[in-house]
Scaffold this motif. Sequence first.
Motif, short mmCIF file in Angstrom:
data_model
loop_
_atom_site.label_atom_id
_atom_site.label_comp_id
_atom_site.label_asym_id
_atom_site.label_seq_id
_atom_site.Cartn_x
_atom_site.Cartn_y
_atom_site.Cartn_z
N GLU A 1 1.09 -1.04 -0.10
CA GLU A 1 -0.04 -0.01 0.02
C GLU A 1 0.84 1.24 0.03
O GLU A 1 1.61 1.29 0.76
CB GLU A 1 -0.91 -0.07 1.31
CG GLU A 1 -2.01 -1.04 1.14
CD GLU A 1 -2.82 -1.10 2.58
OE1 GLU A 1 -3.06 0.07 3.09
OE2 GLU A 1 -3.71 -2.01 2.64
N VAL A 2 0.48 2.02 -0.90
CA VAL A 2 1.65 3.43 -1.29
C VAL A 2 0.90 4.56 -0.46
O VAL A 2 -0.16 4.75 -1.03
CB VAL A 2 1.98 3.64 -2.73
CG1 VAL A 2 2.72 4.94 -2.68
CG2 VAL A 2 2.58 2.38 -3.23
N PRO A 3 1.30 5.18 0.60
CA PRO A 3 0.76 6.34 1.23
C PRO A 3 0.60 7.54 0.19
O PRO A 3 1.44 7.35 -0.96
CB PRO A 3 1.68 6.82 2.24
CG PRO A 3 2.40 5.75 2.35
CD PRO A 3 2.42 4.87 1.36
N ASP A 4 -0.67 8.36 -0.06
CA ASP A 4 -0.80 9.07 -0.89
C ASP A 4 -0.08 10.26 -0.87
O ASP A 4 -0.08 11.11 -1.74
CB ASP A 4 -2.39 9.67 -0.87
CG ASP A 4 -2.94 10.22 0.48
OD1 ASP A 4 -2.05 10.45 1.28
OD2 ASP A 4 -4.14 10.67 0.49
N SER B 1 3.33 10.04 -0.99
CA SER B 1 4.54 9.50 -1.11
C SER B 1 5.55 10.38 -2.16
O SER B 1 4.79 11.08 -2.90
CB SER B 1 4.50 7.95 -1.63
OG SER B 1 4.05 7.20 -0.79
N PRO C 1 7.89 6.22 0.49
CA PRO C 1 6.72 6.19 1.31
C PRO C 1 6.53 7.68 2.05
O PRO C 1 7.42 8.06 2.82
CB PRO C 1 6.58 4.94 2.11
CG PRO C 1 7.69 4.42 2.13
CD PRO C 1 8.62 4.97 1.19
N SER D 1 -4.28 5.53 1.61
CA SER D 1 -3.14 5.02 0.53
C SER D 1 -3.62 5.46 -0.91
O SER D 1 -5.03 5.64 -0.98
CB SER D 1 -3.17 3.34 0.61
OG SER D 1 -2.58 3.14 1.91
#
Length: 158
Positions: free
Chosen positions: A89-92, A94, A113, A119
């Motif tokens: 899950e990529v934090p928004d 990043s 990240p 995410s």
Amino acid sequence: MAEKISEVLTGAGVLAVALGFAAYAGFGGSLTPPGDSYDLRASFRSAQGINVGTDVRMAGVKIGSVLRLDLNPQTYYADTTFTVKNAVEVPDDSTVVVASEGLLGGNFIEIQPGGSPDSLTPGGEIEDTQSAVGLVELLMKFVGQASSGSDAASKPAP
């Protein structure tokens, strides 16, 4: 008779290897089936050294690869679409960086990240990007600073 059996077995082996290569190429050079990842997008001022199939990494671990690389005719940026494994899950908030493996290594895309609890969703875009820095460009800046510093030191004070 034994000679024909060995020819048939050899042909079957060659066919199995060819099918294996075809399956590998069908997955875009990755061993991850297409359903095990999602797409994200980012735009770079310069995507120098990045091509379709280039690794996407987080903390040095490959988590995906570049799918598309196009020039945006309105912004003149390189619009990039890449995959990320579903398990990541990529934090928004990043950051995406075009990074280099060293002086002689190739470039790759690194996701750094952020700290957001939210995410990115499939198809989302990472806004914060950093483009590639060319080695020649970096050396020219260094040489330019060194020569301007030596000029100032050699001139007599007024």
